[in-house]
Write an enzyme that holds these catalytic residues in place. Sequence first.
Site, PDB file in Angstrom:
ATOM      1  N   GLU A   1       0.861  -1.217  -0.322  1.00 54.01           N
ATOM      2  CA  GLU A   1       0.321   0.109   0.044  1.00 54.01           C
ATOM      3  C   GLU A   1       0.738   1.026  -0.113  1.00 54.01           C
ATOM      4  OE1 GLU A   1      -2.994  -0.153   3.378  1.00 54.01           O
ATOM      5  OE2 GLU A   1      -3.638  -2.135   2.480  1.00 54.01           O
TER       6      GLU A   1
ATOM      7  N   GLU B   1      -4.712  -9.065   1.479  1.00 58.00           N
ATOM      8  CA  GLU B   1      -5.414  -8.601   2.478  1.00 58.00           C
ATOM      9  C   GLU B   1      -6.540  -8.207   2.619  1.00 58.00           C
ATOM     10  OE1 GLU B   1      -3.874  -5.612   5.244  1.00 58.00           O
ATOM     11  OE2 GLU B   1      -1.686  -5.673   4.099  1.00 58.00           O
TER      12      GLU B   1
END
Length: 495
Positions: free
Chosen positions: A174, A375
């Site tokens: 991210e 995730e």
Amino acid sequence: MYDRLLQSGELTFPSSFTLGAATAAYQIEGGVREGGRGPSIWDTFSHTPGKIEGGATGDVAADHYHHVDEDLDLMAWLGLDAYRFSISWPRVMPSGEEVVNQEGLAFYSQLVDSLLHRGIQPVVTLNHWDLPQALEDKYGGWRGRETAFAFEKYAEIVGAALGDRVAIWSTHNEPWNNSFSGYGSGAFAPGGTNHADALKAAHHLNLSHGLAVKALRRTVTREDARISVALNIFRIEADSPADTEAARLFDAVANRVFTGPMLRGEYPTDLLEDTRQFTDWSFVLPGDLAICHQPLDLLGVNYYEVMHVRLNPSFDPDTEKIGGTAFPGSERIEFVRRAELDRTGMDWGIEPRGLEDHLVALSAEFPALPIMVMENGASFPDTVVVIDDRPAVMDLDRTKYLEAHVRATHRALTRGAHVVGYLVWSLLDNFEWAAGYGPRFGIIHVDYETLKRTPKLSAYWLRTLCATRATPGLTQGPGEREYGTAVADWPVITG
């Protein structure tokens, strides 16, 4: 006791589909002053008053550093195909460059060996936000171009040490949060609040990604190893046909600022135009985009919710103050809170359909890249109770969330999406960044005072999924009433 809540599965995943769980170093490891580890920007940030809910730090977290064998046994009990973890850059290189801490590197080498011994494939993330503080001090962190080249050397060192055994590598996790939350909004470490710095950081993360991929290609020797990046590519939906411009604006600065350079070798023209009041992009040097755009074997995607957006009806470009917002252009956008949606403990809307559509759309956009959900999970309040004389956590909401999203992943497969794996976030309750220790995402409960681990219902659900490769359901009726809605009637463990 948990078995009474689980039904046989009905949707089956192929044997090649990877099922597992994920964590991040600073969120679980603790031991921040042990084993030769140096400080990270998150150590500094979390020790700064007012930055973290409740004044929490990651000094101990889930103390995985001292409970690693116990946690590995729990992974084996779960029957995971794969375990995704991040390597703490300051544990391997305390100053971020030059000197290698062999004790820190040995910790991860032993972890990889222990996973393989238990039949679990290691999935390594090189950067999950815990940049060495020394690089922040010396180069301005990701604001500085030099940090990208320090990351290349770090990737080369770790690749040479672990590259004969690690199955999947991710350069970054991210990078949106590294750049825009870390240098733009100030919500995350190091706490910068300048949009020009955030855009500069985004570019240097893109550059470092390409450099790290090249470093891994030079050093990784495992023949079937795959190299990837884990992006939180947002699923964005306009609130109405009139709000497509809001979706475009957010997509440019949230998604295409990374997918453009990494996967296409270019920055989108509209992004450059949208951000011209913040920067002239002169930090992008000749040859940079070719470096950013390296061939990948896998695209990692993190998914939590759909971002419903609309144009801000009160925005006035003549009077609106530019800056001090979450990201460049955010003053023009509103995020819509859909009242009809159920929500997680983080107040995130629950939309499994969004994951299904997202995977299908991404496979159409990048057809050459297999996708792994690296995730997906949810925070809900948990209570440890005593059932059948044993501690238990009946986290029905989380289990239902995971069941729905795994089913959505299966539906995406049937619609032709090239999805090759699904990893639950998270294996353990942990330090949830700026939110501290309030939110619990783990399928294994961690008592932060005693550090005792207690598998939750969701852990038993995942264990069944891994064992059968078929999506287990939850019973409706007496089982759920007994252990779900009436859970408050059971004695609560308080110590």
